[in-house]
Motif scaffolding. Sequence first.
Motif, PDB file in Angstrom:
ATOM      1  N   ALA A  50       0.828  -1.218   0.000  1.00  0.00           N
ATOM      2  CA  ALA A  50       0.000   0.000   0.000  1.00  0.00           C
ATOM      3  C   ALA A  50       0.848   1.248   0.000  1.00  0.00           C
ATOM      4  N   ALA A  51       2.026   1.219   0.629  1.00  0.00           N
ATOM      5  CA  ALA A  51       2.919   2.382   0.680  1.00  0.00           C
ATOM      6  C   ALA A  51       3.832   2.465  -0.507  1.00  0.00           C
ATOM      7  N   GLY A  52       3.845   1.439  -1.376  1.00  0.00           N
ATOM      8  CA  GLY A  52       4.695   1.470  -2.574  1.00  0.00           C
ATOM      9  C   GLY A  52       6.105   1.088  -2.285  1.00  0.00           C
ATOM     10  N   THR A  53       6.411   0.241  -1.281  1.00  0.00           N
ATOM     11  CA  THR A  53       7.775  -0.168  -0.941  1.00  0.00           C
ATOM     12  C   THR A  53       7.822  -1.680  -0.795  1.00  0.00           C
ATOM     13  N   THR A  83       3.274  -8.992  -5.108  1.00  0.00           N
ATOM     14  CA  THR A  83       3.356  -8.500  -6.498  1.00  0.00           C
ATOM     15  C   THR A  83       2.031  -7.892  -6.935  1.00  0.00           C
ATOM     16  N   ALA A  84       0.941  -8.615  -6.583  1.00  0.00           N
ATOM     17  CA  ALA A  84      -0.389  -8.070  -6.948  1.00  0.00           C
ATOM     18  C   ALA A  84      -0.648  -6.751  -6.253  1.00  0.00           C
ATOM     19  N   ALA A  85      -0.193  -6.696  -4.981  1.00  0.00           N
ATOM     20  CA  ALA A  85      -0.374  -5.438  -4.258  1.00  0.00           C
ATOM     21  C   ALA A  85       0.427  -4.314  -4.892  1.00  0.00           C
ATOM     22  N   ASP A  91      -1.041   0.689 -10.348  1.00  0.00           N
ATOM     23  CA  ASP A  91      -2.206   1.110 -11.144  1.00  0.00           C
ATOM     24  C   ASP A  91      -2.963   2.223 -10.451  1.00  0.00           C
ATOM     25  N   LEU A  92      -3.088   2.036  -9.100  1.00  0.00           N
ATOM     26  CA  LEU A  92      -3.777   3.083  -8.356  1.00  0.00           C
ATOM     27  C   LEU A  92      -3.025   4.408  -8.452  1.00  0.00           C
ATOM     28  N   LEU A  97      -2.350   9.653 -10.688  1.00  0.00           N
ATOM     29  CA  LEU A  97      -1.598  10.625 -11.489  1.00  0.00           C
ATOM     30  C   LEU A  97      -2.414  11.097 -12.680  1.00  0.00           C
ATOM     31  N   SER A  98      -3.126  10.134 -13.294  1.00  0.00           N
ATOM     32  CA  SER A  98      -3.983  10.520 -14.417  1.00  0.00           C
ATOM     33  C   SER A  98      -5.048  11.497 -13.963  1.00  0.00           C
ATOM     34  N   ARG A  99      -5.654  11.166 -12.790  1.00  0.00           N
ATOM     35  CA  ARG A  99      -6.663  12.083 -12.282  1.00  0.00           C
ATOM     36  C   ARG A  99      -6.047  13.459 -11.976  1.00  0.00           C
ATOM     37  N   ILE A 100      -4.844  13.418 -11.375  1.00  0.00           N
ATOM     38  CA  ILE A 100      -4.168  14.689 -11.072  1.00  0.00           C
ATOM     39  C   ILE A 100      -3.869  15.454 -12.357  1.00  0.00           C
ATOM     40  N   ASP A 101      -3.342  14.693 -13.389  1.00  0.00           N
ATOM     41  CA  ASP A 101      -3.060  15.356 -14.664  1.00  0.00           C
ATOM     42  C   ASP A 101      -4.329  15.937 -15.282  1.00  0.00           C
TER      43      ASP A 101
END
Length: 323
Positions: A50-53, A83-85, A91-92, A97-101
């Motif tokens: 969840a934290a990306g680490t 890996t799925a996480a 993806d999240l 980022l897409s939403r931010i862009d």
Amino acid sequence: MPTHQDAPNADRQASSRPAAPRRVAKHRFSRRGFTRRNNLIGLTAALAAAAGTTTVALASSATGPAAANDVPQLSAAQADALTAARIDRRDLGSRDLSRIDLSLAAAQKAAVSNAAKQRTDKLAAAATLTQRRALALAAAKAAAAKKAADSAKALAAAKAEATAKAAAIAKQAAIAKQAEAAKQAAIVAAAPKIVLPTTGYHLTARFNQAGGRWAHKHTGLDFAAPMGTPVLSVMAGQVIQADWEGAYGRQVKVRHADGTVTSYGHMSEFDVSVGDSVQAGSMVGRIGMTGNTTGPHVHFEVLPGGGAPIDPEPWLRAHGLNP
């Protein structure tokens, strides 16, 4: 879950060994710690995903160095879950980022649109202000032109009125002048051509008469009359003298059209001045006793061309008068 799979194997190993209460207790404690560590690893992996680490050192630092040595390698299921996480988190993150862009692009587009609208509004306001100023300037110019036209019209009317008034005054003056000239002409026409120098008189001395009252013989006619009786010019002419003249006292001389000069002496006052024009019968002074005289009278002389005096009696008779 892996923790439930490991527990039966641990029980079989414990049943084949000799009874050792202390070791069993220790093994049970180790098994509970292992289960807890596995749960902690799963939770740590999920949190890390969840934290990306990818690190799981949090569990090791939490349990200390001794516990870290007992942590087993991740199972295939746990690796797949991790890996799925990670993929889900990526993806999240990409979606975020897409939403931010998209949000940033929308905000930029809105800002550009707002700026364009403000600029359009500003240009429209400037155009409106310019139009209003132009209209106001045109109105001011029109008002100034109208005022100038009205002023010019009023000035022209005043000038025309003044010209008409001046013409009327000049016409009236010309009429009055003509009337005065006609009146004077009528007076001249009606006036006698020659008159005697006074009225209510008697002669007291004649021309060339001798006597002790004169240094030489008498040079004129003496018309005696009461003090203040008017003395008259015998013919029309111009006054050439009105002054004190020694033995003649106050004396007036008049030159007539033929150049003859007539003289009036011993008067008490003058009623004319040098340069005045007189008619036959115009009063030039009054009977008096100024100069060398023994009584009130006017000493009258006739001097042809302004020269030596002649006898006034024949001259008066020649002009139709009998003194």
